[in-house]
Structure formats: structure tokens, C-alpha cells
Design a protein around this motif. Sequence first.
Motif, PDB file in Angstrom:
ATOM      1  N   GLY A  63      -0.779  14.029 -69.120  1.00  0.00           N
ATOM      2  CA  GLY A  63      -2.217  13.987 -69.410  1.00  0.00           C
ATOM      3  C   GLY A  63      -2.658  12.698 -70.072  1.00  0.00           C
ATOM      4  O   GLY A  63      -2.047  11.634 -69.908  1.00  0.00           O
ATOM      5  N   GLU A  64      -3.709  12.829 -70.850  1.00  0.00           N
ATOM      6  CA  GLU A  64      -4.360  11.633 -71.409  1.00  0.00           C
ATOM      7  C   GLU A  64      -3.519  10.903 -72.449  1.00  0.00           C
ATOM      8  O   GLU A  64      -3.822   9.763 -72.786  1.00  0.00           O
ATOM      9  N   ILE A  65      -2.493  11.525 -72.946  1.00  0.00           N
ATOM     10  CA  ILE A  65      -1.598  10.851 -73.899  1.00  0.00           C
ATOM     11  C   ILE A  65      -0.897   9.653 -73.231  1.00  0.00           C
ATOM     12  O   ILE A  65      -0.464   8.718 -73.898  1.00  0.00           O
ATOM     13  N   VAL A 110       0.674  25.983 -77.965  1.00  0.00           N
ATOM     14  CA  VAL A 110       0.164  25.866 -79.333  1.00  0.00           C
ATOM     15  C   VAL A 110      -1.088  24.993 -79.347  1.00  0.00           C
ATOM     16  O   VAL A 110      -1.071  23.868 -78.842  1.00  0.00           O
ATOM     17  N   GLU A 111      -2.168  25.502 -79.920  1.00  0.00           N
ATOM     18  CA  GLU A 111      -3.442  24.770 -79.913  1.00  0.00           C
ATOM     19  C   GLU A 111      -4.094  24.857 -81.296  1.00  0.00           C
ATOM     20  O   GLU A 111      -4.164  25.933 -81.877  1.00  0.00           O
ATOM     21  N   ARG A 112      -4.614  23.714 -81.773  1.00  0.00           N
ATOM     22  CA  ARG A 112      -5.216  23.716 -83.117  1.00  0.00           C
ATOM     23  C   ARG A 112      -6.560  24.454 -83.176  1.00  0.00           C
ATOM     24  O   ARG A 112      -6.893  25.042 -84.195  1.00  0.00           O
ATOM     25  N   ASN A 137     -10.081  11.261 -64.232  1.00  0.00           N
ATOM     26  CA  ASN A 137      -9.301  11.514 -65.441  1.00  0.00           C
ATOM     27  C   ASN A 137      -8.743  12.931 -65.476  1.00  0.00           C
ATOM     28  O   ASN A 137      -7.612  13.146 -65.892  1.00  0.00           O
ATOM     29  N   LEU A 138      -9.512  13.890 -64.993  1.00  0.00           N
ATOM     30  CA  LEU A 138      -8.961  15.253 -64.948  1.00  0.00           C
ATOM     31  C   LEU A 138      -7.852  15.374 -63.913  1.00  0.00           C
ATOM     32  O   LEU A 138      -6.904  16.141 -64.105  1.00  0.00           O
ATOM     33  N   GLN A 139      -7.941  14.596 -62.828  1.00  0.00           N
ATOM     34  CA  GLN A 139      -6.863  14.689 -61.839  1.00  0.00           C
ATOM     35  C   GLN A 139      -5.524  14.255 -62.439  1.00  0.00           C
ATOM     36  O   GLN A 139      -4.473  14.796 -62.079  1.00  0.00           O
ATOM     37  N   PRO A 145      -6.717  20.777 -70.481  1.00  0.00           N
ATOM     38  CA  PRO A 145      -6.393  20.973 -69.062  1.00  0.00           C
ATOM     39  C   PRO A 145      -4.925  20.703 -68.733  1.00  0.00           C
ATOM     40  O   PRO A 145      -4.314  21.460 -67.970  1.00  0.00           O
ATOM     41  N   THR A 146      -4.359  19.655 -69.330  1.00  0.00           N
ATOM     42  CA  THR A 146      -2.959  19.319 -69.044  1.00  0.00           C
ATOM     43  C   THR A 146      -2.025  20.417 -69.528  1.00  0.00           C
ATOM     44  O   THR A 146      -1.160  20.898 -68.789  1.00  0.00           O
ATOM     45  N   GLY A 147      -2.199  20.796 -70.785  1.00  0.00           N
ATOM     46  CA  GLY A 147      -1.321  21.804 -71.389  1.00  0.00           C
ATOM     47  C   GLY A 147      -1.420  23.132 -70.668  1.00  0.00           C
ATOM     48  O   GLY A 147      -0.415  23.819 -70.432  1.00  0.00           O
ATOM     49  N   GLY A 173     -10.848  18.239 -81.055  1.00  0.00           N
ATOM     50  CA  GLY A 173      -9.458  18.516 -81.438  1.00  0.00           C
ATOM     51  C   GLY A 173      -8.487  17.421 -81.051  1.00  0.00           C
ATOM     52  O   GLY A 173      -7.360  17.368 -81.537  1.00  0.00           O
ATOM     53  N   SER A 174      -8.916  16.522 -80.168  1.00  0.00           N
ATOM     54  CA  SER A 174      -8.031  15.439 -79.719  1.00  0.00           C
ATOM     55  C   SER A 174      -8.145  14.278 -80.707  1.00  0.00           C
ATOM     56  O   SER A 174      -8.974  13.390 -80.535  1.00  0.00           O
ATOM     57  N   LYS A 175      -7.335  14.345 -81.726  1.00  0.00           N
ATOM     58  CA  LYS A 175      -7.482  13.385 -82.826  1.00  0.00           C
ATOM     59  C   LYS A 175      -6.425  12.290 -82.790  1.00  0.00           C
ATOM     60  O   LYS A 175      -6.339  11.461 -83.696  1.00  0.00           O
ATOM     61  N   GLY A 176      -5.553  12.316 -81.796  1.00  0.00           N
ATOM     62  CA  GLY A 176      -4.549  11.258 -81.675  1.00  0.00           C
ATOM     63  C   GLY A 176      -3.323  11.465 -82.553  1.00  0.00           C
ATOM     64  O   GLY A 176      -2.562  10.519 -82.794  1.00  0.00           O
ATOM     65  N   ASP A 177      -3.094  12.700 -83.006  1.00  0.00           N
ATOM     66  CA  ASP A 177      -1.945  12.980 -83.901  1.00  0.00           C
ATOM     67  C   ASP A 177      -0.609  12.541 -83.307  1.00  0.00           C
ATOM     68  O   ASP A 177       0.280  12.080 -84.018  1.00  0.00           O
ATOM     69  N   ALA A 178      -0.479  12.701 -81.990  1.00  0.00           N
ATOM     70  CA  ALA A 178       0.847  12.548 -81.380  1.00  0.00           C
ATOM     71  C   ALA A 178       1.346  11.103 -81.328  1.00  0.00           C
ATOM     72  O   ALA A 178       2.545  10.866 -81.221  1.00  0.00           O
TER      73      ALA A 178
END
Length: 410
Positions: free
Chosen positions: A382-384, A31-33, A395-397, A12-14, A173-178
Motif C-alpha cells: 500500500g501507500e507505505i 489491528v486498527e487504531r 493510488n487505490l489500485q 484498503p490495503t490491510g 489515522g495515517s500518521k506515519g508511525d511505521a
Amino acid sequence: MLYDLIVIGGGPTGMMAAGRAGERGARVLLVERNPRLGAKLTITGKGRCNITNAEPDIRKFIAHYGQNGKFLFSAMSRFDNENTREFFEGRGVKTKVERGQRVFPESDQARDINDALLDYLRESKVIIKTKATVAEVVSKNKRIEKIILSNGEGLQAKNYLIATGGQSYPGTGSKGDAYQWLRQMDHKIIPIRPALAPIILKEDWIDELEGLSLKNVEISLWQNGKKVESRFGEALFTHEGMSGPVILDMSKRAGELVAQGAVTLVIDFKPALGEKILDERLQKDFTAQSNKMFKNILDWLLPKKMIPMMVRISGIAGEKKVHTMTRAERQKLLKLLKSFPLEIKAVAGFETAIVTAGGVDLREVDPKTMKSRIIDNLFLAGEILNLDGPTGGFNLQVCWSTGFVAGESI
Ligand SMILES: Cc1cc2nc3c(=O)[nH]c(=O)nc-3n(C[C@H](O)[C@H](O)[C@H](O)COP(=O)(O)OP(=O)(O)OC[C@H]3O[C@@H](n4cnc5c(N)ncnc54)[C@H](O)[C@@H]3O)c2cc1C
């Protein structure tokens, strides 16, 4: 340079950020995995997507995030919960408000929200690259030079937005890579932990209640004989414990308590009735139905699936005729109806947590633009970010507000 902006992460953020930047004329690559965008978004709110909360008072809204909420003031003054509804309504997704001011698409379909965002990206001429996992972010002299995908391909832009979310529900897909990329670029990451997570209980019979949902109950957490926190609302039994809004919202506190010692979760099935009144009602009922069996008089008190469990735990024979029940037995039942105890084993981990608490230290992000204060051409949204709220659309807001502002600033 081909792109003004590369957005990493098609959640949603991206999507909001890429759409807004594109709408303002920027050349944007997203870009999305995953093979498709919004994998997590489409399962939010049990597939219904609680897009935001209709709380009209912005201060009250922001208070839901605790201390860190004030970071959102600026972003929400530009794009708030009302704007969120207008945004989706303007794209043909009618919305409705449910209990607790929760806003959902009228269709009850999270997919409609995702589709509206995909339309927005199309209109804004955003280039979308799926099945593209960013493996490395290369930076030099406080600037990102390029990103490198897992297949070795390098991509460059003037600006970058990291919108990779947290580390919960990694299957989406949200694996915390960043977190690692950001640490390498000298960003401070506040330790991450699962939040809004189900609670695992010790009772080995708990799986028998799987799927049972409770409405209008009060659930409290007890430690060392003291009530620490309690909430009223809905909850749900899972195969190993409990979930649902009340449980999720207490899970952060439960986790802290479990780290200190034994914690009991207590359910009040009849919070609207004080013990005295409930006892009077029980007596009246026992008199009126004196020839019935104990197990057959509990319908008005408990959901059907809960009755055999209540009978078993009470230690009173289910076949016992009500008129033969003793005062002590009635008191036992009363006690269980008002405070049904369950022992907490643990709070579930990232695999099933709804959000990730912790993340990028908010002091290192400009709240007016979402620009990093450490890396010149980096934005974060976003959630990062070190920002998480309770259930109810909060959380979506964060995604809509911070994504919009980031996209606009770029
Ligand atoms: C089951 C569930 C139900 C929920 N229900 C609600 C709800 O009803 N209301 C609410 O307000 N919130 C809800 N949430 C929380 C909400 O979904 C998240 O807060 C929100 O999705 C975060 O958005 P985001 O765009 O920041 O990150 P994400 O949605 O996590 O998106 C990040 C994207 O980045 C991609 N990505 C990550 N790393 C890389 C990489 N290295 N390379 C390329 N791409 C990458 C991921 O694949 C992912 O698509 C729910 C969460 C869950 C798990």
C-alpha cells in the motif's frame, strides 16, 4: 502461535490483504487504531471512491507512476484494475466508468466499497481489533518478535504486514508511525513528502471564489517567463487557493518549482479557442450587445461567480457600455480569458495532501510477494511503499494489487 498473520492498519490495503490471507486459510488478526476500519477509504473521491482506472493497457497504466511503476508489474499481473472491478462487482457493488477512465461504484457511495471489504473480512474469518494503536514493533535477528499496543498489550504472529499507509490526512489515522519502526529495523525510507496536494495562492481575494469549480480549462505553471507544465481538465477554488484534479496532478511539480523561486499559475478559460478566434467572437458579441454593460456580457465566457472578479482585475468599469469600450480594453479582457495569472504561495502539506510520496525503498521489497528483503517475517503493501500515482484511481489500485499479493503470499 495463535495467528499466522497480524495486519497492522485497516485501510484498503490491510483489508484486502487480510481478507485474501484469511480466504486462503490463514489465521489473521487485523489491528486498527480507529474505532472502525477504512476511515480514509470512506472519504475518497469526495465520498464516491474512485476505486481504480479502467485504462486497459497495463504498460500505459503503470507509466502513470513514473519510474517506480515497474515495481507493480508482477502484482498487477496477479490482480489488476479489471480484477478490482470483478472483486467488487462479485460482492454486489456495481461499478461505472467516468471521464478519464475513472471507475466508481454505481451508487456513488464509498461506503459500499468499505462494506464489501468488511464482508470479505467476515467471510474470511479475520479477527478484527479496533481502537488498537501499535506503539512498538519488537524485532531481533531480522525477525519481528511481537508488536506492542499503546495500552501495553503484546501480540504475536508468525508473519506481520505493515499496511499503515502514508502520512497524509493524519486525521484519518495515517500518521506515519511505521516509518520510524522500519528505520529501526534497517529499512531505507525514501524521504516522504506530500503529493496530490492543493495549491495555496497569494491573492488575498481568493476566498471569494471558494467552492467555484472550473471545467474544461487549461492550467499552466510558469517560472522565469517560461511555461513549465500545463494540463487540461477540472479545477476548484478553495478558501486559500486551488484544488481539483488538474491542480493536484501538478502539485508535485509546483512544489519543486516553488523551492526554486516565484511561480505563476495561469488559467486559460477558453483553451478550445485560439486568441484570434476568441477575439473575433468577442468583437461579434460586442457589436450584437453594444448597449449592454460590460459586466453583463460575460455569461457565455465565464462561470457566474468568476465574473465580478474578472471585472475587478480587468480594471474596466463593470457599468461601462460595451460600445464605449476601447480596443485596448477588449484586448485586456482577451488576455485575461486566455491567461489569468495567479501567484503561488506554497503547496499544502500533509494535512490536506491526498497521498504521500516517498516511503519504503522498493529495492528492499520483493515485488512478487511484498515480502521485506530485510526482515524475514515482514510484508509491506500500500501507500507505505515508495509508490504514488496521479488522481484517477491509481493510488487505490496500488492498495488492491499489493494488498492482494501480500495476502496471498502469506
Ligand atoms: C481525501 C482523499 C481522497 C482520496 N481519493 C482517492 C480516490 O478517489 N482514488 C484513489 O485511488 N485514491 C484516493 N486517495 C488515496 C487513497 O485513499 C490512499 O492511497 C489509500 O487510502 C492508502 O491505503 P492504505 O491502506 O495503504 O493506507 P490508509 O488508507 O492510510 O490506511 C492505513 C490504516 O492504518 C491505520 N494505522 C496507522 N498507524 C497505525 C498504528 N500505529 N496502529 C494501528 N493502526 C494504524 C490507520 O488508522 C489507517 O486506518 C484519497 C486520499 C484522500 C486523503
